[in-house]
Scaffold this motif. Structure first.
Motif, short mmCIF file in Angstrom:
data_model
loop_
_atom_site.label_atom_id
_atom_site.label_comp_id
_atom_site.label_asym_id
_atom_site.label_seq_id
_atom_site.Cartn_x
_atom_site.Cartn_y
_atom_site.Cartn_z
N GLY A 24 -11.24 29.91 86.95
CA GLY A 24 -11.68 28.88 86.02
C GLY A 24 -10.52 28.05 85.51
N ALA A 25 -9.60 28.72 84.84
CA ALA A 25 -8.59 28.00 84.08
C ALA A 25 -7.44 27.49 84.93
N ARG A 26 -7.26 28.10 86.08
CA ARG A 26 -6.07 27.71 86.83
C ARG A 26 -6.35 27.82 88.33
N MET A 27 -6.03 26.76 89.05
CA MET A 27 -6.20 26.76 90.50
C MET A 27 -4.83 26.69 91.17
N GLU A 28 -3.95 25.92 90.55
CA GLU A 28 -2.64 25.66 91.14
C GLU A 28 -1.84 26.96 91.22
N GLY A 29 -1.27 27.23 92.36
CA GLY A 29 -0.43 28.42 92.52
C GLY A 29 -1.22 29.69 92.72
N VAL A 30 -2.55 29.57 92.84
CA VAL A 30 -3.35 30.77 93.03
C VAL A 30 -3.86 30.79 94.47
N THR A 31 -3.68 31.92 95.13
CA THR A 31 -4.13 32.04 96.51
C THR A 31 -5.51 32.67 96.55
N GLY A 32 -6.43 32.03 97.27
CA GLY A 32 -7.74 32.65 97.47
C GLY A 32 -7.60 33.74 98.51
N PHE A 33 -8.16 34.91 98.22
CA PHE A 33 -7.99 35.97 99.22
C PHE A 33 -9.34 36.39 99.79
N TYR A 34 -9.30 36.87 101.00
CA TYR A 34 -10.47 37.46 101.66
C TYR A 34 -9.96 38.33 102.79
N TRP A 35 -10.85 39.13 103.35
CA TRP A 35 -10.50 39.93 104.53
C TRP A 35 -11.33 39.43 105.71
N THR A 36 -10.80 39.60 106.90
CA THR A 36 -11.60 39.20 108.06
C THR A 36 -12.58 40.31 108.40
N ILE A 37 -13.64 39.92 109.07
CA ILE A 37 -14.64 40.89 109.52
C ILE A 37 -13.94 41.97 110.36
N ARG A 38 -12.98 41.50 111.12
CA ARG A 38 -12.28 42.42 112.00
C ARG A 38 -11.54 43.50 111.20
N GLU A 39 -10.78 43.03 110.17
CA GLU A 39 -10.08 43.99 109.32
C GLU A 39 -11.05 44.97 108.68
#
Lengths: 346, 580
Positions: free
Chosen positions: B272-287
């Motif tokens: 919400g409050a901050r987007m800059e400098g924040v990495t969106g994370f996820y895992w791949t289906i494979r992982e």
């Protein structure tokens, strides 16, 4: 004839009663003059007198304790001995604060012996030294020695009361001492003695009826008590005060206290002392719930007695120290402790 | 005329003239308040006062001419009127009728005796407030090889902890209990971390030390790298007194779950409050398939008790096989000939392969009811977790993996995730981190894990994959250099083995009933009572070196906790970055 109305006297029975006198029997050999202040024997209400409220009251009291009775053996008939301690002090009430006057405290220990020869007894234990000053009272019995200890305490009380009264440079201070005044030679300035226990009524049964009618904080007029055989002694100026209204189950005389000041005191000053004492004393009256000698044993005085008793030291500890000391010392002298006083009375 | 002069009283007790010239009081020796080797009472000089938490020192002589130094902490102070017997006497005293003196006595719990001759301090000995060296001795600060700042006392004096009990040498782990919102658990955990990373304790190790911070509530921790512009001078003084700078954390990486949606969304963090400098994370289906993360979707304690766990194991094995059989350069896997690129597709494929009604054979040995229960739960989890597991992202998948080795501090912002997804992420990240540390076999670099709501991840009852990981960290982390800074509202709801392995036990404001529970046995009775009164910013700390719990206060964060506190990043620096 109606059955008599029976009402209680307030003191707890183990203290006897505040009324030891037989109201019928006039005390022997005293002259009573009930007209010194006013001709009419009627209640005086000092509350109505401006300036009757005194700023500071000092109360003097003492306690004594027999630490041990003893026999001294010097080869002849054994002589009674007594180890005793007493303390006197004063409590000051004024400006919304009650406090012990620390530098008035006097603590003394005596070794009294009925004749013969005696030396001071110094009992050392740890960092403490108890010094029992030797005094000889020839021919005294064991009870006589107890009386002597009591007189020594009363003398110390009187001395303290006198010095306090003499120190008072302003009229703001009133000094009250427990018991009858003992130094009639003293000019006794703003000083009065109060007597908790009635021994003589001094006034006639008809005049006594006023006592029962006094309201709290009211007094009788001053009356002079003097020795008819002594034309020089001005005697004492006395008055009765009601210090408490007790519940109806108690006899109205239960709330009465007698006060006295020296007969040499100018009447005007005696009246002002009487008014001040009368108006201040009801505040000091103890409640039946807290004191077995209520209301006469005054609240600050009760506290002072407890304080002084505490300062005498622990009774058991002193007796043990004394025993240990005599065990060491008796290679030279022969002094044998009797069982503890309380064991005797049991 | 003096009344009740203390001078006379004091001189009666003065011994040898070796004591302090102006003592705060004297050791008491009444029957009721007897002096003992481990605790004693002090009659407090009317000219002084002793308050709770004061550190005191007494020198007491021995018969052979030696003296012992007894140190302690005041944990109770009582005031009475001497010379009164009845409750109503207080009124008589006020009216000036009854002489009574106020007497104040303080209870001291002994912390240290030097040399160790355990005799009671002699009644009458002067007691003084311990300052400087004496205070360090009283609280064993002098014996701590390396000290870490724990906060300051209410009087503003520094309180330290023994680093040896945190870095694994002699112990590890911190546990913080307290009511949410008042106990300031997370703030304190971050303060401890700040003290470790920015203070001198870690020395050269500071640069290589890593920390994983799970932010499960609010977005307070998204501004760790920004200056707090509202820091007061008093707070700055406190940082300085503790030997700490007052600036934000220097090296921080922020991760937040990737946004839901199509290919493009995957790289955008959901904050919400901050987007800059924040990495969106996820895992791949494979992982997900290859690493066996499926079980972290079944992290409820009751999942483990039922037979569902059996089905989870069977399916995990099948997914591993599928990942191995698929092309290694793609984020997707192939199941039954179909290429799976989204989590929904994966759920569907699992259902087809598992559901006996559809002819699925993966779990043929499990009862149909159990399989259905498994599928129901998997389907329920899908909408909450699906966007974190994807095979369709256009970006560089590796750049969006949670890489906790990049910065000193790695913040995972999970506050917008559903409870189930939070568990999944915590479980997966902790498991991976611990396995990496296990594989390295070294106890360095030190790794700190900050995790709130331990009661959720390591509950007292039942078992779950996440609880297993946390138990591993609690019990074996010490030798691997993994330090858990855990927190929860109530320690009584957390697996006892997790709490018992913590060297530092800390409580903020506690519910009064909770404070009486056995989990807080390290608190003295007085400390328990105080625990229910603690204000935000005050906590009680127990550490192995010091036999009594100490009250500490800590300064407000030197970093911002919300946008309004944060200083805008320096514009010049921003442009400089742009130009290069």
């Amino acid at each position: 004839m109606q059955p008599a109305a029976v009402r209680l006297l307030s003191w707890a029975p183990q203290y006897g009663t505040s009324m030891m006198a037989d109201a019928e029997a006039p005390p022997p050999r005293v002259d009573i003059d009930t007209t010194v202040e006013q001709s009419r024997w009627a209640a005086v209400v000092p509350r109505s007198i401006p300036g009757a409220e005194v700023a500071t009251v000092r109360l003097v009291d003492g306690v004594r304790r027999v630490e041990a009775h003893a026999f001294a053996d010097d080869g002849g008939e054994p002589r009674f001995g007594l180890f005793g301690s007493f303390a006197v002090g004063a409590v000051q009430c004024g400006a919304g604060r009650a406090s012990f006057i620390e530098d008035t405290l006097r603590l003394e220990r005596r070794y009294l012996q009925a004749g013969g020869e005696a030396a001071d007894v110094e009992v050392r234990l740890g960092r403490t030294t108890l010094r029992f000053l030797a005094e000889l009272r020839p021919e005294a019995s064991a009870n006589g020695l107890v009386d002597a200890l009591n007189r020594a305490m009363l003398d110390a009380e009187a001395l303290l009361a006198d010095s306090l009264a003499r120190d008072d440079r302003d009229d703001e201070v009133l000094t009250l001492v427990d018991g009858p005044l003992r130094r009639p030679q003293s000019s006794g300035r703003r000083l009065a003695g109060y007597v908790k226990r009635v021994v003589h009524w001094y006034v006639s049964p008809a005049e006594q009826r006023l006592l029962a009618r006094l309201g709290t904080g009211e007094r009788t007029p001053l009356f002079r008590v003097s020795d008819p055989t002594d034309t020089v002694d001005p005697g004492r100026l006395c008055w009765y005060v009601r210090i408490a209204d007790l519940p109806a189950t108690f006899h109205p005389l239960s709330g009465i206290l007698r006060l006295e000041t020296h007969g040499a005191v100018p009447l005007a000053r005696a009246v002002s002392v009487a008014d001040e004492a009368t108006s201040v004393l009801p505040r000091f009256a103890s409640s039946l719930a807290r004191d077995p000698r209520a209301p006469q044993n005054l609240v600050p005085v009760g506290a002072l007695e407890a304080y002084l008793t505490h300062r005498l030291g622990d009774r058991e500890w002193i007796r043990r120290a004394l025993t240990a000391h005599l065990a060491r010392a008796n290679t030279t002298a022969r002094l044998v402790l009797e069982p503890a006083p309380e064991e005797l009375s049991a | 005329m003096t009344t009740h002069g203390l001078e006379a009283f004091a001189s009666a007790f003065a011994l040898d003239g070796t004591g302090p010239t102006d003592p705060a009081g004297f050791v008491l020796g009444t029957e009721r308040n007897a002096s003992t080797p481990l605790e004693f009472w002090v009659y407090v000089d009317p000219e002084h006062y002793l308050q709770l938490d004061d550190v005191v020192h007494v020198r007491s002589p021995l018969p052979d001419g030696q003296a012992i130094d007894v140190y302690g902490v005041v944990d109770e102070v009582r005031a009475t009127q001497e010379g009164v017997r009845f409750a109503s006497d207080v009124a008589l005293t006020r009216a000036g009728l009854l002489p009574a003196e106020t007497a104040i006595v303080a209870h001291v719990s002994v912390t240290r005796v030097e040399p160790e001759i355990f005799v009671p301090p002699v009644p009458g000995q002067p007691v003084e407030r311990a300052t400087a060296t004496a205070r360090d001795q009283a609280l064993f600060f002098d014996q701590m090889r390396t000290r870490i700042p724990l906060g300051v006392s209410r009087a503003g004096e520094s309180i330290f902890g023994n680093f040896d009990f945190l870095n694994g040498t002699r112990g590890a782990h911190v546990n913080i209990s307290g009511i949410s919102g008042v106990a300031t658990k997370t703030s304190y955990a971050m303060f401890l971390l700040y003290g470790l990373l920015e203070g001198s304790a870690l020395g050269n190790e500071a640069a290589s030390a890593r920390s994983l911070v799970f932010n499960v509530k609010g977005e307070d921790l998204l501004f760790l790298d920004r200056v707090n512009t509202t820091l007061s001078p008093l707070d700055r003084e406190r940082y300085e007194a503790l030997g700490l700078p007052w600036h934000p954390f220097g090296s921080v990486a922020f991760f937040a779950p990737a946004k839901r949606g199509g290919k493009g969304a995957a790289t955008v963090p959901d904050t919400g409050a901050r987007m800059e400098g924040v990495t969106g994370f996820y895992w791949t289906i494979r992982e997900f398939c290859a690493e066996g993360y499926l079980r972290f979707l079944f992290a409820d304690a009751d999942d483990d008790r039922s037979q569902v766990g059996y089905v989870v194991d069977l399916v995990t094995t099948q997914l591993r096989g599928a990942a191995r059989a698929s092309r290694g350069d793609r984020p997707s896997v192939e199941v039954g000939g179909a290429v799976i690129t989204t989590f929904d597709e994966l759920v569907e494929a699992i259902a087809t392969q598992t559901d006996p009604d559809l002819g699925g054979m993966w779990a043929s040995r499990a009862a149909a009811g159990t399989v259905h229960a498994f599928l129901r739960r998997l389907e329920a989890a899908a909408p909450h977790v699906g966007h974190l597991i994807r095979g369709d992202a256009a970006g560089d998948d590796a750049a969006h993996r949670v890489d906790w080795t990049r910065s000193q501090v790695t913040v995972l912002d999970l506050n917008r995730l559903h409870d189930r997804a939070q568990r999944f992420v915590v479980g997966v990240v902790l498991k991976r981190m611990f396995e990496e540390r296990l594989a390295s076999g070294h106890s360095r670099p030190l790794t700190f894990v900050v995790l709130d709501e331990l009661n959720k991840y390591a509950p007292r009852d039942g078992s779950s994959p996440i609880k297993d990981v946390l138990l591993d960290i609690a019990e074996r982390g010490r030798s691997l250099g993994v330090v858990l800074i855990g927190a929860q509202q109530t320690a009584s709801e957390v697996e006892p083995r997790v709490v018992a392995n913590c060297s530092f036990r800390i409580v903020g404001r506690l519910d009064a009933a909770e404070a009486q529970r056995g989990e807080y046995g390290f608190l003295t009775q007085a400390a328990r009572a105080r625990a229910s009164l603690l204000k935000p910013g005050s906590l009680i700390v127990q550490q192995p070196d010091i036999p009594v719990p100490l009250l500490v206060q800590f300064p407000r964060p030197a970093w911002a906790t919300r946008p309004s506190e944060a200083e805008e990043p320096n514009q010049d620096a921003l442009f400089a970055r742009f130009r290069s």
